[in-house]
Scaffold this motif. Structure first.
Motif: not given
Length: 116
Positions: A37, A46, A60
């Motif tokens: 992350y 995120e 992501g």
């Protein structure tokens, strides 16, 4: 307890590449998920990429096609190959480990800075 040790962060120009590594040690469950992350100043943490023991990956949206995650189960190690880096990739990158019937574990974080 699980300990995570990260390495590989640094400063790179836009368009360049970096490779992050994370080694897990301690009470490692044989089936687990590892990954990364990131958190930029003033923003929420995120998802970058995760990979399960069986090789299942997810990324992501902002890094798809540029970053590649891989792992070695025998060495309890995960890597993140980051290509075509952009200034907006600048953040502290945290290694992550989790498993069923276990809590989540985080590394200390490694700084990635991409200059324009």
């Amino acid at each position: 307890q699980v300990q995570l040790v990260e390495s590989g962060g640094g400063l790179v120009q836009a368009g360049g590449s970096l490779r992050l590594s994370c080694v897990a040690s301690g009470n490692i469950f044989s089936i687990n998920v590892m990954g990364w992350y990131r958190q930029a100043p003033g923003k929420q943490r995120e998802l970058v990429a995760l990979i399960q023991t069986d090789g299942t990956m997810n990324y992501g949206d902002s890094v798809k096609g540029r970053f590649t995650i891989s792992r070695d189960n025998a060495q309890n190690t995960v890597w993140l190959q980051m290509n075509s880096l952009k200034p907006e990739d600048t953040a502290v990158y945290y290694c992550f480990w989790s498993a069923q019937r276990s809590r989540d574990y985080w590394g200390q974080g490694t700084q990635v800075t991409v200059s324009s």
